[in-house]
Design a protein around this motif. Structure first.
Motif, mmCIF file in Angstrom:
data_model
loop_
_atom_site.group_PDB
_atom_site.id
_atom_site.type_symbol
_atom_site.label_atom_id
_atom_site.label_comp_id
_atom_site.label_asym_id
_atom_site.label_seq_id
_atom_site.Cartn_x
_atom_site.Cartn_y
_atom_site.Cartn_z
ATOM 1 N N LYS A 108 2.596 1.893 -3.328
ATOM 2 C CA LYS A 108 1.618 2.358 -4.320
ATOM 3 C C LYS A 108 1.298 3.837 -4.084
ATOM 4 O O LYS A 108 1.243 4.629 -5.020
ATOM 5 C CB LYS A 108 0.350 1.501 -4.239
ATOM 6 C CG LYS A 108 -0.638 1.782 -5.334
ATOM 7 C CD LYS A 108 -0.116 1.293 -6.663
ATOM 8 C CE LYS A 108 -1.129 1.497 -7.763
ATOM 9 N NZ LYS A 108 -0.535 1.331 -9.094
ATOM 10 N N ASP A 157 3.502 5.275 -6.791
ATOM 11 C CA ASP A 157 2.587 4.866 -7.848
ATOM 12 C C ASP A 157 3.104 3.626 -8.580
ATOM 13 O O ASP A 157 3.066 3.540 -9.802
ATOM 14 C CB ASP A 157 2.344 6.018 -8.829
ATOM 15 C CG ASP A 157 1.075 5.811 -9.640
ATOM 16 O OD1 ASP A 157 0.205 5.034 -9.192
ATOM 17 O OD2 ASP A 157 0.960 6.409 -10.734
ATOM 18 N N THR A 158 3.633 2.680 -7.807
ATOM 19 C CA THR A 158 4.259 1.480 -8.343
ATOM 20 C C THR A 158 3.750 0.275 -7.560
ATOM 21 O O THR A 158 3.526 0.368 -6.352
ATOM 22 C CB THR A 158 5.798 1.580 -8.187
ATOM 23 O OG1 THR A 158 6.241 2.772 -8.839
ATOM 24 C CG2 THR A 158 6.504 0.404 -8.794
ATOM 25 N N THR A 159 3.580 -0.844 -8.244
ATOM 26 C CA THR A 159 3.174 -2.080 -7.578
ATOM 27 C C THR A 159 4.403 -2.956 -7.384
ATOM 28 O O THR A 159 5.179 -3.159 -8.325
ATOM 29 C CB THR A 159 2.121 -2.828 -8.413
ATOM 30 O OG1 THR A 159 1.008 -1.945 -8.625
ATOM 31 C CG2 THR A 159 1.638 -4.085 -7.701
ATOM 32 N N ARG A 210 0.828 -1.211 0.000
ATOM 33 C CA ARG A 210 0.000 0.000 0.000
ATOM 34 C C ARG A 210 0.862 1.261 0.000
ATOM 35 O O ARG A 210 0.640 2.189 -0.792
ATOM 36 C CB ARG A 210 -0.924 -0.001 1.233
ATOM 37 C CG ARG A 210 -1.746 1.291 1.362
ATOM 38 C CD ARG A 210 -2.541 1.347 2.661
ATOM 39 N NE ARG A 210 -1.754 1.106 3.855
ATOM 40 C CZ ARG A 210 -0.918 1.996 4.419
ATOM 41 N NH1 ARG A 210 -0.737 3.189 3.871
ATOM 42 N NH2 ARG A 210 -0.253 1.696 5.532
#
Length: 132
Positions: A53, A57-59, A50
């Protein structure tokens, strides 16, 4: 003394790890591993996914836990669970940090790490070859 429980991602790719420079707060400009606070009811792994992200902004895919750093700052005690991680989608976009870079093993001393993260550097050096 108040204890703050956080998680940190040691994101690695092609023999480099991802370091970020804080853009706010008391420790602004210090270098750290991305991550953040564990919320009530969250596992450390879920908190890490979480936070990355939200911040980048990355998984990521969370791998093996490297260690838990316990560090006393003047105003609080930090308990930081540190995990190896890999990006599975997206390119890091800095939303809360002022800078970031991929660093090699030889460059680990090239940034001004925050004190708790500096303690983590020794563990990373000891386990660098196990990262891939």
């Amino acid at each position: 003394m108040k204890t703050i429980k956080v998680v940190a991602a040691i994101i690695h790719d092609h023999n480099k790890i991802f370091a970020t420079q804080r853009g706010y707060g008391e420790f602004k400009d210090g270098w750290e591993f991305p991550g953040g606070k564990i919320e009530a009811g969250e596992t450390p792994e879920r908190a890490l996914v979480r936070e990355i992200k939200e911040e980048l902004d990355t998984t990521i895919s969370v791998g093996e836990k490297l260690c838990c750093i316990e560090y006393d700052y003047p105003a609080f005690h930090l308990s930081m669970e540190c995990f190896w991680a890999e990006i599975i989608s997206g390119e890091p976009v800095l939303k809360e940090h002022e800078a970031a870079k991929w660093i090699s093993r030889d460059e680990l001393d090239s940034v001004d790490w925050l004190p708790a993260d500096l303690e983590l550097i020794g563990k990373i050096r000891e386990n660098w070859d196990a990262m891939d």
